[in-house]
Design an enzyme around this catalytic site. Sequence first.
Site, short mmCIF file in Angstrom:
data_model
loop_
_atom_site.label_atom_id
_atom_site.label_comp_id
_atom_site.label_asym_id
_atom_site.label_seq_id
_atom_site.Cartn_x
_atom_site.Cartn_y
_atom_site.Cartn_z
N CYS A 187 -10.99 7.74 2.70
CA CYS A 187 -9.68 8.39 2.66
C CYS A 187 -9.33 8.77 4.09
CB CYS A 187 -9.70 9.60 1.73
SG CYS A 187 -11.04 10.74 2.09
N HIS A 188 -8.09 9.17 4.28
CA HIS A 188 -7.61 9.48 5.63
C HIS A 188 -6.87 10.81 5.64
CE1 HIS A 188 -8.12 5.13 6.42
NE2 HIS A 188 -7.37 4.90 5.36
N TYR B 46 2.19 1.82 13.05
CA TYR B 46 3.04 2.39 11.99
C TYR B 46 3.08 3.90 12.16
CZ TYR B 46 -1.38 3.63 9.62
OH TYR B 46 -2.61 4.16 9.31
N THR C 62 -5.60 4.05 12.04
CA THR C 62 -5.15 3.48 13.31
C THR C 62 -3.92 4.18 13.88
OG1 THR C 62 -3.90 1.82 12.10
CG2 THR C 62 -6.11 1.20 12.85
N ARG D 149 -15.40 2.88 13.36
CA ARG D 149 -14.71 1.80 12.66
C ARG D 149 -14.21 0.78 13.67
NH1 ARG D 149 -9.12 2.13 9.21
NH2 ARG D 149 -9.72 0.83 7.45
N ARG E 261 -2.32 -6.76 12.17
CA ARG E 261 -1.08 -5.96 12.07
C ARG E 261 -1.35 -4.48 12.38
NH1 ARG E 261 -1.56 -3.20 7.27
NH2 ARG E 261 -3.10 -4.21 5.95
N TYR F 21 -13.29 -3.64 9.27
CA TYR F 21 -12.12 -3.94 8.44
C TYR F 21 -11.53 -5.27 8.91
CZ TYR F 21 -7.84 -3.01 5.71
OH TYR F 21 -6.81 -3.07 4.79
N ASP G 77 -8.74 5.68 -0.84
CA ASP G 77 -7.86 5.23 0.24
C ASP G 77 -6.60 6.10 0.36
OD1 ASP G 77 -7.27 3.66 2.49
OD2 ASP G 77 -5.93 2.39 1.34
N ASN H 238 0.74 1.99 4.41
CA ASN H 238 1.31 0.64 4.47
C ASN H 238 1.42 -0.09 3.14
OD1 ASN H 238 1.52 0.78 7.34
ND2 ASN H 238 -0.68 0.41 7.45
#
EC number: 3.1.1.57
Length: 313
Positions: A38-39, A55, A83, A130, A136, A163, A263, A268
Amino acid sequence: MSKPTSGPFEKTSGWLDWYTGPSKPRFQVPAGSVDAHCHVFGPGAEFPYAPERKYTPCDASKAQLFALRDHLGFARNVIVQATCHGADNRAMVDACKAAGGKARGVATVRRSISDAELQELHDAGVRGVRFNFVKRLVDFTPKDELLEIAGRIAKLGWHVVIYFEAVDLPELWDFFTSLPTTVVVDHMGRPDVTKPIDGPEFELFLKFMREHPNVWSKVSCPERLSTTGPQALNGEQNAYRDVVPFARRVVEEFPDRVLWGTDWPHPNLKGHMPDDGLLVDFIPHIAPTAELQKKLLVDNPMRLYWPEEAAPQ
Ligand SMILES: O=C(O)/C=C(\CC(=O)C(=O)O)C(=O)O
């Protein structure tokens, strides 16, 4: 849960905010379960998004993450640097510290990081870095820089999270298999689930795990991989049917090397934003027995992230 904000930043056009009214899962996760992917995003007013980001999300704070954890019945989180924060790990570190030992982190670092800074991350609860190869999301980082980082973090007992998209595995194979640590693959290496499960692409992924006992996989993100749905919304108990055979194959063949995560807040996504309660209800479809569920949700993440507390195997 409280509504998402976006502070001083303007969200990427078409951005879907995380779902604010998740249902209570019907599937009760085992005691001590870990949401291992998770973020947190910002909040941007406190922890600005990185200039190099691809993004701009809505905010997703630590308090909102912990509220979701409690609502879904989980005990702990593994917070993975997103990111949109680049290599500025402050939001993730702040969340780990605030969790009082109930969160670990996975950071993004550059080769310029000092040993003292790595130690600070460790003290905050970081246990991995990571490496992201999804074009993208990030600009290219030279492999020699990544290998240098991997060598340094190996000494701290950390692992590497990778990833990438399934089509890129052949090209990245030699690099991945040269990593000196445990290697955790995000979202099963993003298989194209319209292709046969016994076809060459997914077989290569299974071979990657079979031949390399240091490789683990998150069996997460059916909402990103599914093409048929149905979506995890409106009480749907059979969401993302096309992903089930892929995730179940990985869980059944490698029961001691799989992790699961929500997640959240689902950066996105384009088509829909899942109800996280229904994502939890997806788990028994891919890990059909109590034994597999306990390994996936408790034993494996505890061994990797809280080895000092984990039950002996
Ligand atoms: O949340 C994920 O795991 C997947 C992501 C976002 C991401 O990896 C990041 O921002 O770091 C994606 O596919 O867009």
